[in-house]
Each structure stands twice: as C-alpha cells, then as structure tokens.
Design a protein around this motif. Structure first.
Motif, PDB file in Angstrom:
ATOM      1  N   HIS A   1       2.979   6.051 -14.126  1.00 58.50           N
ATOM      2  CA  HIS A   1       2.101   5.495 -13.101  1.00 58.50           C
ATOM      3  C   HIS A   1       2.516   4.091 -12.680  1.00 58.50           C
ATOM      4  CE1 HIS A   1       0.540   4.268 -17.015  1.00 58.50           C
ATOM      5  NE2 HIS A   1       0.052   3.197 -16.427  1.00 58.50           N
TER       6      HIS A   1
ATOM      7  N   ARG B   1      -2.648   6.529  -9.312  1.00 62.32           N
ATOM      8  CA  ARG B   1      -1.440   5.722  -9.337  1.00 62.32           C
ATOM      9  C   ARG B   1      -0.197   6.506  -9.762  1.00 62.32           C
ATOM     10  NH1 ARG B   1      -2.863  -0.140 -11.959  1.00 62.32           N
ATOM     11  NH2 ARG B   1      -4.519  -0.742 -10.520  1.00 62.32           N
TER      12      ARG B   1
ATOM     13  N   GLN C   1      -0.288   0.285  -5.851  1.00 71.01           N
ATOM     14  CA  GLN C   1      -0.787   1.240  -6.826  1.00 71.01           C
ATOM     15  C   GLN C   1       0.304   1.740  -7.771  1.00 71.01           C
ATOM     16  OE1 GLN C   1      -2.665   4.143  -4.252  1.00 71.01           O
ATOM     17  NE2 GLN C   1      -4.707   3.374  -4.752  1.00 71.01           N
TER      18      GLN C   1
END
Length: 869
Positions: free
Chosen positions: A43, A90, A245
């Motif tokens: 992520h 994310r 993100q």
C-alpha cells in the motif's frame, strides 16, 4: 508478545549466500557478505528498511550443501507488516492485479547483497558489479508451517544475470483480522475533539494520511469541491489524491507514540478528571463542598462562582471566572413617592467577567515534536521518521496559533507536491533506462537508498507532524476558551430575556429572526500575554455563532440522560448540549430547562415552544492601561515607566528593589510586558466587529433605499454607526475609549446584551461598567426631566460628562465593585497605582482612595492576598 490486530508477525533468518563467482570481493580471504533487507509494502511506493548484517559467503562448488533446517542462522530480523486487502483504498494497482479480492497482502522483501570488501560503499551503490539483489514475496508464508529452509535466487543488480542463491527461513503469523481493512476497530473521529470544536482538516482531504482526527468517509466526498477550495483543477486534484494515497503514512510511529503518550493522553485524562469533578459539583454524585471553610478567593474546587485567583488553575479552565451580572434599577420619584414605572430603559444590566482565555496553558511557545534525522531508524520505520525532536513553531493565543496552523498546512502541501514531482522524475528515469527486469522486482517501489527522495519525504513527514501537534493544541485550547465564552453568553442572554422593557419593545422577535446580539467589550492591551488573551477570546467569541439556544420547560425535550442538573438556581433546572456536523459546519444545540411557573411568567411567547435563537457575537477591543500606552508609544514599557516615575524620572530605593526582582513589582504581572506587540491587530479586530455590526443593524433597522458600498455587495455604513466608524478610523496608535463607548451604545439601541472583560474582570472592568452605569443614570435623569416637564425640544442638552464622572466615582467607592475585588483576591482595593492611573482615559481613572498602592503585594497588601489585574 501478542501480534497487533490487523498485522502479522514475521521472522526471517539468513544462513548463507552461495554464488557462482566472486567478482566483487576485493580480498580473496573475505568469506562474509553484507546483507540489507527492505520491505516493499503493498500500500505504499516507499520501501521500509528492516535491518542489515553479515552472512557467510561461499562460492558454488566449494562445499555447497543443500538447504537444511540444521543450518545456523547468521542474521535474524523480526517485523510486523500490516495485513492489507483490496478494501484498503491505498493498495497499489500492481499489488492488486490478478489477485482475488479476499487475498491478504503482506509485501515483498528486497534483499541487497555485497561482499565484505564493498561494505564501505553506501547501501544501494551499484557502481560496477558490486550489488546483487533477491526478492521474496511474503504471502505464501502467511500462517504456513515453520522451520523449513528456503533458497532464493539472487541476481546481479546491474544486468539481471543469475548469480546464485540465498538460504533463509521465513515465518509469518497473522494477528486478529478486524474491520474491512483488517485494521483495529476504533471509534470514528467525526465527534472527536478536533472536529467537534470546529476545526477543518487542511491536507487530509487530499489523500494525505493518516486521518487521525477526521473520519475519511466524511472528508472531501466531492473532489471538485475540494479542488475549488484549493484553487486547483479537479482532475489534477484527483491525481494528486491518488498519488498521496500510495505514499503510506506521513506521520511516523515514533512521533505518534510520543504525541499520544506525552500529550494527548495527558490532555484527555485531564478532561476526564474535569468531567468527573464538574459532575460531582453539579450534584451528579456525592458531595461538592470540599473547601467551604476557606475564603471565597481561596477555593479551587468547581462551583458556580470561580474567583480570578484561580485563573491559572487547569481544572477550572472550562469555567468562566469572576462572572457577574451588574444591574442597576432606577425609579423616578414624584413628591417623594415612586412614580408609575412609565419610563422605558429604567433597568441597566451588563455581564462583567475575566478574559475568556486559556490562562492555565499560557501564551508562550508551542513545542512541536517531529521527526529528527539525528538518530538511526527503528526496525520497520519509514525513512526519515526516525526520532523525536522538540522545537518551537508558534506562540500566543488562538488567532495567532490558528493562523500558523493554516500556514503549516500550506507548507505541508508544498512539501508533498515537491515529493510528488521528485518521484515522478525518478519513475521516468527508471522507465527510460530499460534493461532486463529481475524476477520478483517491482517498478512501482522506490529504493530506500534514494537520498533525494528520502530527504523530501522526511521533510514532508516533519511538516505533517508539526501540523498534527499544532492542530491538537488548537483543539484543546478552543475547547477551554469556548466553554468559558458560552457560559458568559448564556448569562447575558438569560438576563436580557428577563428584561421586561426589551421584551415589551419586541426585541425577542428580532432575536429569533436575526440572532441575539452580544457585544464583548475587551479592555486588554495588545502586548505580551494580554495580546494572547485577546487572540483566545476572539476565537472563543466567534465560535458562539455555532450555538443554537432553546429555552424549554423542565419536563420538555424527551429523555434526560444527557442533561446536567443546575442545582444552585431557583429557576433553571437543567442544561443539555449536543453537537452535529463536522469541522466548521459543527453546530451546538443547547437546551435550557426552566421551572414551569417561571417559564410561563417570564419567558416571552416568541421564545417558547422550541423556538431556536442563534447568537450574533461581536468583540470590540481597546487597551486602556499603561501597557497599551507603552505599546502605542513604540518603546520598551519599563523604559516608559522609568521615564514617567514622579520625581524627575528617578526611582526611589524601594522602587528600584521592586523593579529589579524584589518582593513586589511595579506592575501586577511584570512578565506580561514581555512578548509580541501588535497594535494593528486591535484595529483589524475592531473593523471586523464593525463590519458584522453594520450588517446586523441593516437587517434590524434598514435605511430606505440604502446604497451599497463600492464593491456592491456590502451595505453602506448605517447612520447609527457613523460615529463608531470614525472612532475606529482614528484609533490607530491611540487609546480611543470612544470605540467601546459607541459600540456599547449601538448594542443597547439594537436590543442586545453586553459583556465587559479585562484580564481578571475586577479592575479595568470595574472602571468601564461603572462609567456605563453613570451614563445610564444621566440618560435616565434627562429622560425623566424631559417627560415631567413636557419638554418638546428636539435638541435637548447633552449629557454632562463631569456629572457622569462624579456618579462613576461614587459607584466605584460605594458600589459593588470593591466587594467583588475582595471576593476575588481577599482585598477590597483596585489593583492600580497612581502611576498606572495616570495613563488611563479620564473617564476610567479610579478614585485615589481605592488604589492598591504603588507596589504589588507590598505596603498595602499581605503577600497571600497579592493582587493581579
């Protein structure tokens, strides 16, 4: 120990590096390889350094053995990666590609290997043929059987040529899987302190995480609106949000741990303790009279009256101090008997109080703890987030602190933009280089060895950590200040509601339509600590616009679980406040339960049956003491004092002793003189209040065909306020008391209420409220005289200013204000000396017989009863 929920416990043990040839070993005798391990998160595009060490190095064909569980581990690394699924917004597209939506992702290890002879080079240095790499996905090992050895292929970093293998053991055990994103279930931040006191997020809405004080589901649901707020193109903003993100968290674990342990936990525990003690004091449980044997000014437990001597007591920070309703009722006499009460305006009332500010927390520097680059990173930490460094970034009250917060938000966004551009350039460079991809490698991760990226990311993290710390400071301070301002405003509102003259004049209907006008008259100086108090008060007073007030009967309003009993009032039974909305859209809904008989008799019909009234608060400010004079003069205050001491500017020996740090001092709090001076702030504050009052008066009493100002959106100055505007215009660098006088007069004409405050609410405040009372007496006498004589002169003689001063002097000597001083500090004297009095406006000068003396706490006062004004 236990595995944190939403994470896995991983252990990797490295045993031996086996290569087909040793081209990078400088010394043939070397038999060790340097191994550095990084984690590529599913992520985040940034690698996380996990650790490094030395591992035996052998050449294939020279005693090579197949992997065996009995092989010793030369380097062991433990870490706790986050469990990540497709529900995590994310997650990188490369991690999610081709995987089941229920797949749990841990990440991939990137392992750099170099010979001992190359260990002096920086990690990631790929000059020549010095560095080999291996990649190992962790997902196949999640909750698998432990103990078996594995062999991972290693490749030459520069060319991708297969070089050999690395023998290791891997184990990964998942902790509890909770929540849609496999993260710990926590309470929503929507009703957390930061949001409930009206603070908006500044950068989180654009994808920057973590959203510590804001619920991601409630921030920026419309990217177009967020882009308009930032003045950017929606598509650009959407792309930036996606980019941020993928960059992981911008607040480091060390900072967050320190902030929670040493700041937030202390503040929240203090709030919990305050709630419990206030609840006891309001009659919720137990007894609330622990210090009744003490004088009033010595009592420090929560109670309806809080003396100014407790100004710096943190426990009482939510309670307005020295709050009184100053009332004066006048009756005209005919032949020695009371005449029928036919004269309007025969009742004067004004709230007096200490400054609604966070005195306990002070007005000095705000220390922010952020990442430092001076210490090594703990295992699993993000690059740059490697320690705690305390530094000061702001000082003063809320207006200054919140201005700095907005500035920090912009700086943080600029740092993030610089990081985005650098990353884009790095990815473009990688793409242009081409080459043979190494099996298992990712083109969507950046090596932790990139010093430029690491520096920019460290700067972005530090800016976010500073913003996070300052945001919490502002939130706590807002809570304390607003609580005081709300108590003062409700006191004014309920007092005015019970004023039959104003009710009969129809003002209640105007309050329903346009809001209850309450004007705060501040007498603080724009210097030192008092400037911080003004800044606090300005924010707390402005927050009153968020309040909706309903007066209801005791039995109305449904369940009473959240009601707070008011056991000390004969008429008010309970209060209840709830909040709705997020950030600056927050609204407070305050219900006040009244005794049914009093409700029917005294509450105007326009305010009954659940009618909502909003506040329309204003703050006018004018320093009226020696500190403001010194600030206006633009010179050091103590030099000003020395130059104006009676006797040719020379201090006597006792005065010199006090000035240099003796038992007393020339001024009540000499450290108040130290700090920022900002006279422009007072001018700006008064113009701000003037603009709001002008808008209000044009709603209440519009002038027919009122022209607009030059910008065609703001009403032109109402004739009622033209004198006030002139006073404000001419007040630069002056102690122009007319600003407060005219503002109070306009408020009275508009059916509003007033609140006067200085630092303690007993000295300068006493001078102002008695002056206003004396004006009221003269106005009433003039009205009665005119009515009794049937005088129809359209231009009656104005008020005799000397008569006003004479009446005010009598009230200052024989009225309620000296007993209020005794009630607060144990001494019935005003905390002025002859020198201070000299610099005050003529109408506010105290009578000489009421002065405390020249020295603080000295010849007149005992040390215990030291005064503070």
């Amino acid at each position: 120990g236990d595995v944190p929920p939403g994470h896995a416990y991983c252990n990797v043990g490295f045993s031996v590096v086996q290569v087909s040839q040793l081209p990078f070993i400088q010394s043939p005798a070397s038999n060790m390889a340097s191994v550095q391990v990084s984690l590529q998160l599913p992520h985040s595009i940034f690698e996380v350094n996990l650790g490094s060490g030395m591992v035996p190095l052998v050449e294939l064909g020279h005693g090579t053995q197949p992997p065996s569980s009995s092989m010793p581990v030369a380097l062991g690394i433990n870490f706790y990666p986050k469990l990540c699924t497709h529900a995590n917004s994310r997650i990188l597209t490369t991690a999610a590609a081709g995987a089941s939506p229920n797949t749990i992702h841990l990440g991939t290890l990137r392992i750099e290997i170099r010979g001992a002879g190359g260990s002096s080079r920086e990690v990631g240095d790929s000059r020549g043929d010095t560095v080999m790499v291996a990649y190992l996905a962790l997902e196949p090992f999640l909750n698998a059987a432990e103990g078996s050895m594995h062999r991972v292929n290693i490749y030459l970093a520069s060319t991708g040529v297969h070089m050999g293998s690395l023998t290791l053991t891997v184990s990964a055990q998942a902790g509890a899987m909770v929540g849609p994103e496999l993260s710990p279930r926590v309470k929503s931040a929507t009703n957390g302190l930061v949001s409930i006191v009206g603070l908006d997020c500044l950068v989180e809405e654009f994808g920057c995480g973590p959203a510590l004080d804001y619920d991601p589901s409630n921030i920026s649901p419309n990217i177009a609106a967020a882009a308009a707020k930032a003045g950017e193109d929606p598509q650009v903003k959407q792309r930036k949000k996606h980019q941020l993100q993928t960059m992981g968290d911008f607040i480091s674990e060390p900072h967050l741990s320190h902030h929670v342990t040493h700041v937030r936990s202390l503040d929240t525990n203090a709030l919990i303790d305050r709630f419990n003690q206030y609840n006891v004091a309001m009659g919720g449980t137990g007894s609330a009279t622990p210090d009744l044997d003490l004088e009033i000014h010595q009592r420090k437990s929560p109670r309806p009256f809080r003396p100014s001597s407790t100004r710096t007591d943190a426990l009482l920070s939510g309670i307005g101090f020295n709050v009184h309703v100053q009332s004066l009722a006048l009756t005209a006499l005919e032949d020695g008997n009371s005449a029928p009460n036919k004269f309007n305006g025969s009742l004067f009332h004004n709230v007096t109080c200490g400054a609604p500010a966070d005195h306990a927390r002070g007005f000095g520097n705000v220390t922010v703890n952020s990442s430092s680059s001076n210490s090594g990173p703990p295992p699993g930490s993000a690059p740059g987030a490697v320690g705690i460094l305390g530094h000061n970034i702001a000082s003063g009250g809320l207006r200054r602190l919140e201005s700095k917060r907005v500035e920090l938000g912009k700086i943080a966004m600029d740092a993030q933009t610089a990081l985005i551009h650098a990353i884009a350039s790095q990815f473009s460079l990688h793409a242009s280089m081409g080459g043979t991809p190494i099996p298992g490698s990712s083109r969507r991760h950046l090596h932790s060895s990139n010093l430029q990226i690491a520096r920019l990311r460290r700067e972005a993290i530090q800016k976010m950590e500073a913003l996070n710390s300052l945001t919490w400071t502002c939130a706590v301070r807002r809570g304390n200040v607003f609580s005081q301002a709300l108590g003062i405003a409700i006191t004014s509102y309920l007092t005015t509601v019970c004023d039959s003259d104003k009710v009969q004049a129809g003002w209640a209907e105007n309050w329903v339509r346009h809001g209850y006008l309450i004007t705060f008259e501040g007498l603080l100086s724009a210097a030192g600590k008092e400037l911080g108090m003004i800044e606090d008060a300005a924010t707390g007073i402005a927050m009153l616009r968020m309040v909706n007030v309903v007066i209801c009967q005791e039995h109305e309003g449904g369940p009473g679980d959240s009601r707070v009993p008011v056991v000390h009032s004969p008429h008010i039974r309970w209060v209840d406040m709830t909040a709705s909305g997020v950030g600056s859209s927050t609204e407070y809904h305050l219900r006040i339960g009244i005794d049914p008989a009093f409700y029917a008799q005294r509450i105007p019909a326009a305010l009954q049956n659940g009618t909502v009234v909003k506040f329309f608060p204003l703050l006018f400010q004018m320093g009226v003491d020696i500190r403001q004079w010194g600030a206006n003069a633009g010179q050091g205050l103590k030099n000003q004092i020395k130059n104006n001491v009676p006797g040719g500017g020379q201090m006597t020996a006792p005065e010199e002793a006090e000035e240099s740090g003796g038992a007393g001092g020339l001024l009540d709090d000499e450290d108040d003189d130290v700090g920022t001076t900002d006279n422009d702030f007072l001018i700006a504050l008064n113009y701000e209040a003037f603009g709001k009052m002008n808008a209000y008066v044009n709603l209440i009493a519009p002038v027919s065909a009122s022209p607009l100002s030059t910008n065609n959106t703001v009403p032109a100055v109402h004739p009622m306020l033209s004198v006030l505007q002139d006073y404000i215009r001419s007040s630069a660098g002056k102690m122009h008391h007319g600003v407060l006088d005219e503002a109070a007069s306009a408020t009275q004409k508009l059916g509003g209420g007033g609140a006067i405050f200085c630092k303690s609410g007993k000295d300068r405040t006493a001078m102002q409220v008695t002056f206003k009372q004396a004006q009221f007496v003269q106005q009433f006498q003039r009205q009665v005289s005119r009515d009794m004589s049937s005088n129809t002169d359209p231009n009656p003689v104005g008020i005799d200013e000397q008569a006003v001063i004479n009446d005010a002097t009598l009230m200052r000597i024989h009225g309620t204000r000296l007993p209020i001083c005794e009630k607060n500090v144990g001494q019935s004297k005003f905390a002025f000396n002859a020198l201070q009095s000299k610099f005050m406006p003529e109408v506010l000068k105290p009578p000489p017989s009421t002065l405390a003396g020249f020295l603080k706490g000295g010849r007149v006062f005992s040390r215990e009863g030291g005064i503070e004004s």
